[in-house]
Design a protein around this motif. Structure first.
Motif, mmCIF file in Angstrom:
data_model
loop_
_atom_site.group_PDB
_atom_site.id
_atom_site.type_symbol
_atom_site.label_atom_id
_atom_site.label_comp_id
_atom_site.label_asym_id
_atom_site.label_seq_id
_atom_site.Cartn_x
_atom_site.Cartn_y
_atom_site.Cartn_z
ATOM 1 N N THR A 38 -49.553 17.273 -11.016
ATOM 2 C CA THR A 38 -48.581 16.452 -12.097
ATOM 3 C C THR A 38 -47.361 16.723 -11.825
ATOM 4 N N MET A 39 -46.957 18.085 -11.532
ATOM 5 C CA MET A 39 -45.595 18.511 -11.488
ATOM 6 C C MET A 39 -44.963 17.756 -10.444
ATOM 7 N N ARG A 40 -45.666 17.724 -9.241
ATOM 8 C CA ARG A 40 -45.086 17.084 -8.064
ATOM 9 C C ARG A 40 -44.827 15.612 -8.297
ATOM 10 N N LYS A 41 -45.971 14.930 -8.922
ATOM 11 C CA LYS A 41 -45.646 13.324 -9.041
ATOM 12 C C LYS A 41 -44.697 13.226 -10.031
ATOM 13 N N ALA A 42 -44.466 14.199 -10.834
ATOM 14 C CA ALA A 42 -43.267 13.871 -11.921
ATOM 15 C C ALA A 42 -41.969 14.355 -11.369
ATOM 16 N N GLY A 44 -40.953 17.350 -10.716
ATOM 17 C CA GLY A 44 -40.539 18.760 -11.422
ATOM 18 C C GLY A 44 -40.452 19.872 -10.410
ATOM 19 N N VAL A 45 -39.871 20.810 -10.949
ATOM 20 C CA VAL A 45 -39.859 22.248 -10.207
ATOM 21 C C VAL A 45 -40.914 23.169 -11.096
ATOM 22 N N CYS A 128 -35.906 28.999 -13.749
ATOM 23 C CA CYS A 128 -37.448 28.341 -13.913
ATOM 24 C C CYS A 128 -38.381 29.370 -14.625
ATOM 25 N N PHE A 129 -38.206 30.359 -14.384
ATOM 26 C CA PHE A 129 -39.327 31.317 -14.650
ATOM 27 C C PHE A 129 -38.979 31.507 -16.385
ATOM 28 N N CYS A 130 -37.939 31.842 -16.670
ATOM 29 C CA CYS A 130 -37.499 31.750 -18.033
ATOM 30 C C CYS A 130 -37.823 30.374 -19.071
ATOM 31 N N HIS A 131 -37.620 29.262 -18.459
ATOM 32 C CA HIS A 131 -37.778 28.161 -18.990
ATOM 33 C C HIS A 131 -39.429 27.761 -19.040
#
Ligand code: ZN
Length: 164
Positions: A38-42, A44-45, A128-131
């Motif tokens: 899902t992350m890859r298709k969108a 996203g990181v 990214c970790f924090c988010h």
């Protein structure tokens, strides 16, 4: 694997505190696979389980292409420094914001084998970790953004790094 629906800002699931994973089983592994897809298709990181409607402490991150980090019950155990920059979220489409985060973060988590793993990140990975970990407590970056950015008619976000 299946692409999952990503909840959008305003949907209540994004505002809940997620429960720890107590048993890493086949369903957990399937969820991790689906989250990565899902992350890859969108494009996203990073993606957190509550974004796909699962209120468990699970995060996937792929800041460096091909290097997927799967974090179960992640915790920030060290953070230092400061960085200010733009941030976006798959649950808040069409917007960006200026957010200040630590520039270095160390995270402890379990991997899909149930083993403890420790990751260190700087720059984008630290952000990214924090988010993503914020998502597990129902926090969105828009809560922390000191300024929101909206794209112009050509889809560009106007932000001058030096302006403050
Ligand atoms: Zn997000």
């Amino acid at each position: 694997m299946a692409k999952l629906y990503i909840l959008k800002e305003g949907e209540p699931g994004l505002r809940k505190t997620c429960r720890p994973v107590t048993d890493i089983n086949l369903r957990t592994k399937r969820l991790l696979d689906d989250m990565v897809e899902t992350m890859r298709k969108a494009d996203g990181v990073g993606l957190a389980a509550p974004q796909v409607g699962v209120l468990r402490r699970i995060v996937v991150i792929e800041v460096e292409e091909g290097n997927v980090l799967e974090l179960i019950n992640p915790e920030i155990i060290e953070a230092s420094g400061e960085q200010t920059g733009t941030e976006g979220c798959l649950s808040v489409p069409g917007k960006q914001g200026i957010v200040t985060r630590p520039s270095y973060v160390k995270v402890k988590a379990l991997n899909r084998q149930g083993e403890e793993v420790i990751y260190e990140g700087t720059d984008l990975l630290a952000r990214c970790f924090c988010h993503e970990l914020d998502h597990l407590d129902g926090t969105l970056y828009v809560d922390k953004a000191k300024k929101m950015l909206y794209p112009d008619k050509d889809g560009y976000y106007d932000y001058d790094e030096d302006e403050d």
